[in-house]
Design a protein around this motif. Structure first.
Motif, PDB file in Angstrom:
ATOM      1  N   MET A 291      39.757  34.406  12.953  1.00 52.71           N
ATOM      2  CA  MET A 291      39.974  35.815  13.291  1.00 52.71           C
ATOM      3  C   MET A 291      41.177  35.987  14.217  1.00 52.71           C
ATOM      4  SD  MET A 291      37.287  38.690  14.387  1.00 52.71           S
ATOM      5  CE  MET A 291      36.935  38.247  16.061  1.00 52.71           C
ATOM      6  N   GLU A 292      42.191  36.621  13.684  1.00 52.13           N
ATOM      7  CA  GLU A 292      43.451  36.735  14.413  1.00 52.13           C
ATOM      8  C   GLU A 292      43.583  37.954  15.290  1.00 52.13           C
ATOM      9  OE1 GLU A 292      46.837  35.930  11.596  1.00 52.13           O
ATOM     10  OE2 GLU A 292      45.157  35.491  10.269  1.00 52.13           O
ATOM     11  N   ASN A 293      42.785  38.978  15.031  1.00 49.89           N
ATOM     12  CA  ASN A 293      43.112  40.246  15.687  1.00 49.89           C
ATOM     13  C   ASN A 293      42.523  40.412  17.086  1.00 49.89           C
ATOM     14  OD1 ASN A 293      40.523  40.545  14.845  1.00 49.89           O
ATOM     15  ND2 ASN A 293      40.818  42.512  13.827  1.00 49.89           N
ATOM     16  N   ARG A 294      41.589  39.549  17.462  1.00 52.55           N
ATOM     17  CA  ARG A 294      41.129  39.613  18.841  1.00 52.55           C
ATOM     18  C   ARG A 294      40.319  38.362  19.172  1.00 52.55           C
ATOM     19  NH1 ARG A 294      35.770  40.892  18.536  1.00 52.55           N
ATOM     20  NH2 ARG A 294      35.114  42.085  16.712  1.00 52.55           N
ATOM     21  N   PRO A 295      40.201  38.022  20.446  1.00 52.12           N
ATOM     22  CA  PRO A 295      39.397  36.851  20.805  1.00 52.12           C
ATOM     23  C   PRO A 295      37.916  37.156  20.607  1.00 52.12           C
ATOM     24  CG  PRO A 295      40.167  37.966  22.777  1.00 52.12           C
ATOM     25  CD  PRO A 295      40.792  38.681  21.630  1.00 52.12           C
ATOM     26  N   VAL A 296      37.109  36.130  20.421  1.00 53.36           N
ATOM     27  CA  VAL A 296      35.667  36.350  20.265  1.00 53.36           C
ATOM     28  C   VAL A 296      34.968  36.420  21.622  1.00 53.36           C
ATOM     29  CG1 VAL A 296      35.411  35.517  17.924  1.00 53.36           C
ATOM     30  CG2 VAL A 296      35.305  33.883  19.801  1.00 53.36           C
ATOM     31  N   GLU A 297      35.582  35.791  22.623  1.00 53.90           N
ATOM     32  CA  GLU A 297      35.006  35.846  23.961  1.00 53.90           C
ATOM     33  C   GLU A 297      36.135  35.971  24.978  1.00 53.90           C
ATOM     34  OE1 GLU A 297      32.245  32.444  22.168  1.00 53.90           O
ATOM     35  OE2 GLU A 297      32.728  32.128  24.293  1.00 53.90           O
ATOM     36  N   THR A 298      35.881  36.754  26.035  1.00 52.65           N
ATOM     37  CA  THR A 298      36.856  36.889  27.128  1.00 52.65           C
ATOM     38  C   THR A 298      36.106  36.725  28.436  1.00 52.65           C
ATOM     39  OG1 THR A 298      38.210  38.433  25.858  1.00 52.65           O
ATOM     40  CG2 THR A 298      38.561  38.376  28.235  1.00 52.65           C
ATOM     41  N   TYR A 299      36.624  35.884  29.299  1.00 48.93           N
ATOM     42  CA  TYR A 299      35.991  35.666  30.594  1.00 48.93           C
ATOM     43  C   TYR A 299      36.997  35.991  31.701  1.00 48.93           C
ATOM     44  CZ  TYR A 299      32.730  33.105  27.634  1.00 48.93           C
ATOM     45  OH  TYR A 299      31.835  32.768  26.649  1.00 48.93           O
ATOM     46  N   GLN A 300      36.571  36.813  32.648  1.00 47.89           N
ATOM     47  CA  GLN A 300      37.449  37.180  33.766  1.00 47.89           C
ATOM     48  C   GLN A 300      37.391  36.085  34.822  1.00 47.89           C
ATOM     49  OE1 GLN A 300      39.444  39.563  33.375  1.00 47.89           O
ATOM     50  NE2 GLN A 300      38.449  40.460  31.568  1.00 47.89           N
ATOM     51  N   VAL A 301      38.521  35.549  35.158  1.00 51.50           N
ATOM     52  CA  VAL A 301      38.561  34.463  36.135  1.00 51.50           C
ATOM     53  C   VAL A 301      38.556  35.022  37.554  1.00 51.50           C
ATOM     54  CG1 VAL A 301      39.807  32.433  36.938  1.00 51.50           C
ATOM     55  CG2 VAL A 301      39.842  33.041  34.519  1.00 51.50           C
ATOM     56  N   HIS A 302      39.459  35.936  37.814  1.00 54.19           N
ATOM     57  CA  HIS A 302      39.555  36.535  39.155  1.00 54.19           C
ATOM     58  C   HIS A 302      40.131  37.939  39.011  1.00 54.19           C
ATOM     59  CE1 HIS A 302      43.032  33.352  39.111  1.00 54.19           C
ATOM     60  NE2 HIS A 302      43.333  34.330  38.290  1.00 54.19           N
ATOM     61  N   GLU A 303      39.319  38.799  38.440  1.00 53.74           N
ATOM     62  CA  GLU A 303      39.725  40.178  38.159  1.00 53.74           C
ATOM     63  C   GLU A 303      40.121  40.921  39.435  1.00 53.74           C
ATOM     64  OE1 GLU A 303      40.313  41.552  35.377  1.00 53.74           O
ATOM     65  OE2 GLU A 303      40.343  43.691  35.850  1.00 53.74           O
ATOM     66  N   TYR A 304      39.575  40.488  40.586  1.00 49.07           N
ATOM     67  CA  TYR A 304      39.882  41.158  41.859  1.00 49.07           C
ATOM     68  C   TYR A 304      41.366  41.041  42.214  1.00 49.07           C
ATOM     69  CZ  TYR A 304      38.834  36.278  43.015  1.00 49.07           C
ATOM     70  OH  TYR A 304      38.772  34.916  42.995  1.00 49.07           O
ATOM     71  N   LEU A 305      42.085  40.186  41.533  1.00 46.93           N
ATOM     72  CA  LEU A 305      43.514  40.051  41.808  1.00 46.93           C
ATOM     73  C   LEU A 305      44.343  41.161  41.174  1.00 46.93           C
ATOM     74  CD1 LEU A 305      44.184  36.211  41.486  1.00 46.93           C
ATOM     75  CD2 LEU A 305      43.689  37.571  43.523  1.00 46.93           C
ATOM     76  N   ARG A 306      43.714  41.944  40.301  1.00 45.48           N
ATOM     77  CA  ARG A 306      44.473  43.001  39.630  1.00 45.48           C
ATOM     78  C   ARG A 306      45.014  44.011  40.632  1.00 45.48           C
ATOM     79  NH1 ARG A 306      44.629  44.147  34.042  1.00 45.48           N
ATOM     80  NH2 ARG A 306      42.842  42.803  33.645  1.00 45.48           N
ATOM     81  N   SER A 307      44.303  44.198  41.730  1.00 50.64           N
ATOM     82  CA  SER A 307      44.797  45.149  42.723  1.00 50.64           C
ATOM     83  C   SER A 307      45.684  44.475  43.768  1.00 50.64           C
ATOM     84  CB  SER A 307      43.625  45.872  43.385  1.00 50.64           C
ATOM     85  OG  SER A 307      42.711  44.911  43.866  1.00 50.64           O
ATOM     86  N   LYS A 308      46.083  43.249  43.490  1.00 51.88           N
ATOM     87  CA  LYS A 308      46.984  42.527  44.395  1.00 51.88           C
ATOM     88  C   LYS A 308      48.259  42.109  43.695  1.00 51.88           C
ATOM     89  CE  LYS A 308      44.058  42.584  47.725  1.00 51.88           C
ATOM     90  NZ  LYS A 308      44.350  43.460  48.849  1.00 51.88           N
ATOM     91  N   LEU A 309      48.478  42.634  42.512  1.00 53.37           N
ATOM     92  CA  LEU A 309      49.587  42.138  41.682  1.00 53.37           C
ATOM     93  C   LEU A 309      50.945  42.311  42.339  1.00 53.37           C
ATOM     94  CD1 LEU A 309      48.413  43.212  38.125  1.00 53.37           C
ATOM     95  CD2 LEU A 309      48.391  40.934  39.128  1.00 53.37           C
ATOM     96  N   CYS A 310      51.086  43.355  43.128  1.00 53.13           N
ATOM     97  CA  CYS A 310      52.381  43.576  43.784  1.00 53.13           C
ATOM     98  C   CYS A 310      52.724  42.407  44.690  1.00 53.13           C
ATOM     99  CB  CYS A 310      52.361  44.889  44.564  1.00 53.13           C
ATOM    100  SG  CYS A 310      53.905  45.205  45.429  1.00 53.13           S
ATOM    101  N   SER A 311      51.816  42.045  45.576  1.00 54.07           N
ATOM    102  CA  SER A 311      52.113  40.929  46.486  1.00 54.07           C
ATOM    103  C   SER A 311      52.151  39.598  45.745  1.00 54.07           C
ATOM    104  CB  SER A 311      51.139  40.863  47.659  1.00 54.07           C
ATOM    105  OG  SER A 311      49.911  41.393  47.326  1.00 54.07           O
ATOM    106  N   LEU A 312      51.360  39.472  44.689  1.00 56.11           N
ATOM    107  CA  LEU A 312      51.377  38.227  43.924  1.00 56.11           C
ATOM    108  C   LEU A 312      52.697  38.075  43.171  1.00 56.11           C
ATOM    109  CD1 LEU A 312      47.701  38.299  42.658  1.00 56.11           C
ATOM    110  CD2 LEU A 312      48.668  36.703  44.297  1.00 56.11           C
ATOM    111  N   TYR A 313      53.325  39.197  42.851  1.00 51.17           N
ATOM    112  CA  TYR A 313      54.640  39.142  42.228  1.00 51.17           C
ATOM    113  C   TYR A 313      55.680  38.756  43.267  1.00 51.17           C
ATOM    114  CZ  TYR A 313      58.848  40.650  39.713  1.00 51.17           C
ATOM    115  OH  TYR A 313      60.082  40.686  39.110  1.00 51.17           O
TER     116      TYR A 313
END
Lengths: 457, 116
Positions: free
Chosen positions: A325-347
């Motif tokens: 199946m090419e159009n999407r993964p069958v499973e997705t696991y969030q490793v550290h979703e809390y970093l999404r609100s830190k992307l500016c400093s992580l950049y």
């Protein structure tokens, strides 16, 4: 498989994130915080039996650990890993034509399956791949006629009788010697090597090209993927990882900085620029931000042992893809979703470009990847439970069960939780490895190697 | 920076996003653009990737260096700023900019010392 897992749950109950209780086993490396650059671990890999564990570092050195034979009397733990061999694989070089320094950092190590008494591995830096033979010597010839035992030559005129030299036992010596050097095939930096299931060929991938080699031939390699545009101004994506399928010797995949994976069949044509399958998860355009492409870049791709699935690691998640199946993964696991609100400093501190690897356990039921603050995460695909553990010297009593960790994203921090702002982003676990058969894992912090095992009752 | 920051960016973005996941990322993007207004619109563009291809490699060309020295006899050579990853032509690296060449190679600490 499902039924077997249910029975285990009944017998052992729920233990943290999954049924396994992980215990500290060993830690290798210096204690001091002042890390020399050469000591930064850059790759970790078990061999096919799990008996050997290899590490590569930024100083171009390889250290191989061997699991000691299990002590049947002390059945509370499996054998420990002790140093077996260490050698300088690559040295710093200078490309005089381009006035560029070539780092000796070992990017990847891959083991060949064992065919005879010796062990073989491939190690690579940015430009050159080497095949190393690691062999044991436990006897030596003694009783030469023309040489003394210390190697000095005897005066032939003093020889009155002849004797036949014999092999006598000696202390075990492990020798590493470079058997092949595969050089000058990559203009850009090698990020991956992968041995084919035919055990005769292997691929090496850099940012823009993938080459196919024969293990016996060093002066020739075949280019099988080339994504370099005629005009470099048009460059939009690079190759980030590549791997051969574990069973089909004609199939390999490569991932890109844009979050796509291409599966190629070498039977289709000599140059596999046109993929057979393209795996990509569609993105909601309204979600798009400046960071979208950067965090979608795939840092690692690994086939499951079965060959049915592959796993990819991007900055925030781990995805399992069904090859059908090419159009999407069958499973997705969030490793550290809390970093999404830190992307500016992580950049700003470049952490957003960190390349985390991922790995499967032997039965493909659990996947593992690293994070920051010396945390690493495991996801059980069957129970859907996950766990966060820490590689730290504080828990370093053997057979101490590791306590699960939790990061508090925002708001009220509970006792024992760590807030996102307290995370140490310099303590990153980029490289982890899982023993092919047992629940033994190797986790590399910046300069230390931790070995954990599941609790054996 | 939980609540207030989010609300500010809600105005800046100017649309009514309902999904939780979008607000943090867009908020971060707004923060970044506020700090670096000249940041390119296409982060995946060729400049960005070209830097990646070079991977921050240091280089030193003695020819360039000596010619630059000759041209700027009386002036100070520009020293490297924080960004040492500039492509050829933008800046002449000096020997001081380069990292020290490694000295003799010692055994890895993984192979010695602490073994538990």
């Amino acid at each position: 498989m499902f039924l077997k897992f249910s029975l285990r749950s009944v017998f052992y109950g729920a233990g943290g994130g999954n049924d396994i209780q992980w215990c500290f086993s060993q830690v290798k490396g210096a204690v001091d915080d002042d890390v020399a650059e050469a000591d930064i671990i850059s790759t970790v890999e078990f061999n096919h039996s799990g008996e050997l564990l290899a590490t590569g570092d930024k100083g171009g050195r390889v250290v191989i650990f061997q699991q000691e034979q299990e002590n049947k009397i002390q059945s509370h733990s499996r054998g420990e890993y002790n140093v077996y061999s260490t050698f300088q694989s690559h040295e710093p070089e200078f490309d005089y034509l381009k006035s560029l320094e070539i780092e000796e950092k070992i990017n990847k190590i891959r083991w060949l399956p064992q065919k005879n008494a010796a062990q073989f591995l491939l190690s690579t830096n940015d430009k050159t791949i080497k095949l190393w033979k690691i062999s044991e010597r436990d006897k030596r010839p003694e009783g030469y006629n023309l040489k003394e035992e210390d190697g000095r030559y005897r005066d032939p005129t003093t020889v009155t009788t002849l004797r036949v030299p014999v092999f006598r036992p000696m202390d075990l010596m492990v020798e590493a010697s470079p058997r092949r050097i595969f050089a000058n095939a990559h203009t850009y930096h090698i990020n991956s090597i992968s041995i084919n299931s035919d055990y005769e060929t292997y691929l090496s991938a850099d940012d823009l090209r993938i080459n196919l080699w024969h293990l016996e031939i060093t002066d020739r390699s075949f280019n099988i993927v080339d994504i370099k545009p005629a005009n470099m101004e048009e460059l939009t994506e690079v190759i980030t990882a590549a791997e051969f399928h574990p069973n089909s010797c004609n199939t390999f995949v490569y991932s890109s900085s844009k979050g796509t994976i291409r599966l190629c069949d070498m039977r289709a044509s000599a140059l596999c620029d046109r993929h057979s399958k393209l795996f990509e998860e569609p993105e909601d355009p309204s979600n798009r931000s400046f960071f979208s492409e950067i965090i979608s870049s795939i840092s690692d791709v690994k086939f499951s042992h079965s060959g049915r699935y592959m796993m990819t690691r991007d900055y925030l998640s781990v995805k399992i893809w069904d090859l059908n199946m090419e159009n999407r993964p069958v499973e997705t696991y969030q490793v550290h979703e809390y970093l999404r609100s830190k992307l500016c400093s992580l950049y700003e501190n470049d952490c957003i470009f960190d390349k985390f690897e991922c790995c499967w356990n032997g039965s493909d039921s659990v996947v593992m990847t690293g994070s920051y603050n010396n945390f690493f995460r495991m996801f059980d695909r069957n129970t859907k439970r996950d766990i966060t553990l820490e590689a730290s010297r504080e828990n370093n009593k053997p057979r101490t069960v590791l306590k699960p960790r939790k990061v508090c994203a925002s708001g009220k921090r509970k006792k024992d939780e760590i807030s996102v702002d307290s995370l140490d982003f310099n303590k990153k676990i980029l490289h982890t490895a899982w023993h092919p058969k047992e629940n033994i894992i190797a986790v590399a912090t910046t300069n230390n190697l931790y070995i954990f095992q599941d609790k054996v009752n | 920076a939980g609540g207030p920051g989010c609300y500010v960016c809600y105005w800046l973005v100017g649309d009514t996003q309902e999904k939780e996941g979008i607000l943090p990322e867009r908020a971060e993007e707004a923060k970044l653009k506020a700090k670096y207004p000249s940041l390119g619109q296409k982060p995946g563009g060729s400049d960005f990737l070209m830097k990646r291809l070079q991977k921050g490699q240091k280089y030193f060309d003695s020819g360039d260096y000596n010619m630059a020295k000759a041209k700027m006899k009386n002036k100070q050579l520009p020293s490297a700023g924080p960004d040492k990853n500039l492509v050829t032509g933008d800046h002449i690296p000096t020997p001081q900019d380069l990292p020290q060449r490694k000295s003799s190679l010692v055994t890895s600490k993984l192979a010695g010392g602490q073994v538990e």
